[in-house]
Design a protein around this motif. Structure first.
Motif, PDB file in Angstrom:
ATOM      1  N   LYS A  81       0.818  -1.212   0.000  1.00  0.00           N
ATOM      2  CA  LYS A  81       0.000   0.000   0.000  1.00  0.00           C
ATOM      3  C   LYS A  81       0.850   1.260   0.000  1.00  0.00           C
ATOM      4  CE  LYS A  81      -3.465   2.464   2.700  1.00  0.00           C
ATOM      5  NZ  LYS A  81      -4.393   2.404   3.843  1.00  0.00           N
ATOM      6  N   HIS A  82       1.940   1.251   0.767  1.00  0.00           N
ATOM      7  CA  HIS A  82       2.743   2.463   0.890  1.00  0.00           C
ATOM      8  C   HIS A  82       3.954   2.493  -0.037  1.00  0.00           C
ATOM      9  CE1 HIS A  82       0.268   4.130   4.005  1.00  0.00           C
ATOM     10  NE2 HIS A  82       0.210   2.925   4.541  1.00  0.00           N
ATOM     11  N   ALA A  83       4.381   1.348  -0.530  1.00  0.00           N
ATOM     12  CA  ALA A  83       5.529   1.319  -1.442  1.00  0.00           C
ATOM     13  C   ALA A  83       5.129   1.522  -2.894  1.00  0.00           C
ATOM     14  CB  ALA A  83       6.289   0.009  -1.292  1.00  0.00           C
ATOM     15  N   ILE A  84       4.028   0.920  -3.318  1.00  0.00           N
ATOM     16  CA  ILE A  84       3.651   0.982  -4.732  1.00  0.00           C
ATOM     17  C   ILE A  84       3.495   2.416  -5.226  1.00  0.00           C
ATOM     18  CG2 ILE A  84       1.794   0.445  -6.365  1.00  0.00           C
ATOM     19  CD1 ILE A  84       1.602  -2.322  -4.981  1.00  0.00           C
ATOM     20  N   PRO A  85       2.805   3.309  -4.514  1.00  0.00           N
ATOM     21  CA  PRO A  85       2.716   4.680  -5.023  1.00  0.00           C
ATOM     22  C   PRO A  85       4.087   5.337  -5.188  1.00  0.00           C
ATOM     23  CG  PRO A  85       1.093   4.327  -3.295  1.00  0.00           C
ATOM     24  CD  PRO A  85       1.987   3.121  -3.301  1.00  0.00           C
ATOM     25  N   ARG A  86       5.026   5.052  -4.286  1.00  0.00           N
ATOM     26  CA  ARG A  86       6.368   5.634  -4.394  1.00  0.00           C
ATOM     27  C   ARG A  86       7.129   5.038  -5.567  1.00  0.00           C
ATOM     28  NH1 ARG A  86       8.172   9.210  -0.605  1.00  0.00           N
ATOM     29  NH2 ARG A  86       6.492   9.730   0.834  1.00  0.00           N
ATOM     30  N   MET A  87       6.938   3.757  -5.828  1.00  0.00           N
ATOM     31  CA  MET A  87       7.593   3.130  -6.983  1.00  0.00           C
ATOM     32  C   MET A  87       7.005   3.657  -8.290  1.00  0.00           C
ATOM     33  SD  MET A  87       8.417  -0.774  -5.798  1.00  0.00           S
ATOM     34  CE  MET A  87       6.868  -1.173  -5.004  1.00  0.00           C
ATOM     35  N   LEU A  88       5.707   3.870  -8.311  1.00  0.00           N
ATOM     36  CA  LEU A  88       5.083   4.439  -9.511  1.00  0.00           C
ATOM     37  C   LEU A  88       5.596   5.862  -9.767  1.00  0.00           C
ATOM     38  CD1 LEU A  88       1.422   3.143  -9.081  1.00  0.00           C
ATOM     39  CD2 LEU A  88       3.123   2.376 -10.764  1.00  0.00           C
ATOM     40  N   GLU A  89       5.779   6.631  -8.694  1.00  0.00           N
ATOM     41  CA  GLU A  89       6.362   7.976  -8.840  1.00  0.00           C
ATOM     42  C   GLU A  89       7.745   7.918  -9.455  1.00  0.00           C
ATOM     43  OE1 GLU A  89       6.506   9.756  -4.962  1.00  0.00           O
ATOM     44  OE2 GLU A  89       4.326   9.850  -4.765  1.00  0.00           O
ATOM     45  N   ALA A  90       8.505   6.875  -9.082  1.00  0.00           N
ATOM     46  CA  ALA A  90       9.884   6.722  -9.574  1.00  0.00           C
ATOM     47  C   ALA A  90       9.934   6.176 -10.998  1.00  0.00           C
ATOM     48  CB  ALA A  90      10.670   5.806  -8.630  1.00  0.00           C
ATOM     49  N   GLY A  91       8.795   5.726 -11.501  1.00  0.00           N
ATOM     50  CA  GLY A  91       8.742   5.217 -12.863  1.00  0.00           C
ATOM     51  C   GLY A  91       9.013   3.735 -12.949  1.00  0.00           C
TER      52      GLY A  91
END
Length: 91
Positions: A81-91
């Motif tokens: 839940k908290h890692a996926i949005p950050r990974m998506l931000e990173a591309g």
């Protein structure tokens, strides 16, 4: 050893069953390294404190069951839940 070999490491004390702790952990990783590319979601409660150490289910307390599930299952969801949005931000 990692730092001595030229790498970087950050330690963050975390209760992986706590959403606020997991949010802080992911934030600390992004703050330290600028982005998040991967999550190795590998926490688990094992041994006699988890699931009563193979005790009979009729002797198992609900509190031990709930804590074990919070660590072994809920933590996986919280990590994603908290890692996926950050990974998506990173591309």
């Amino acid at each position: 050893e990692m730092v001595a070999a030229g790498g970087r490491a950050v330690a963050v004390r975390t209760d992986v069953s706590s959403e606020s702790d997991f949010r802080a952990l992911i934030g600390a990783a992004v703050d330290a390294f600028g982005r998040l590319d991967v999550l190795h979601n590998n926490a688990a409660a094992l041994g006699r404190t988890a699931i009563g150490g193979d005790d009979r289910v009729e002797d198992l307390s609900v509190e031990v069951w709930d804590r074990t599930l919070a660590i072994n299952a809920r933590s996986v969801m919280l990590g994603c839940k908290h890692a996926i949005p950050r990974m998506l931000e990173a591309g």
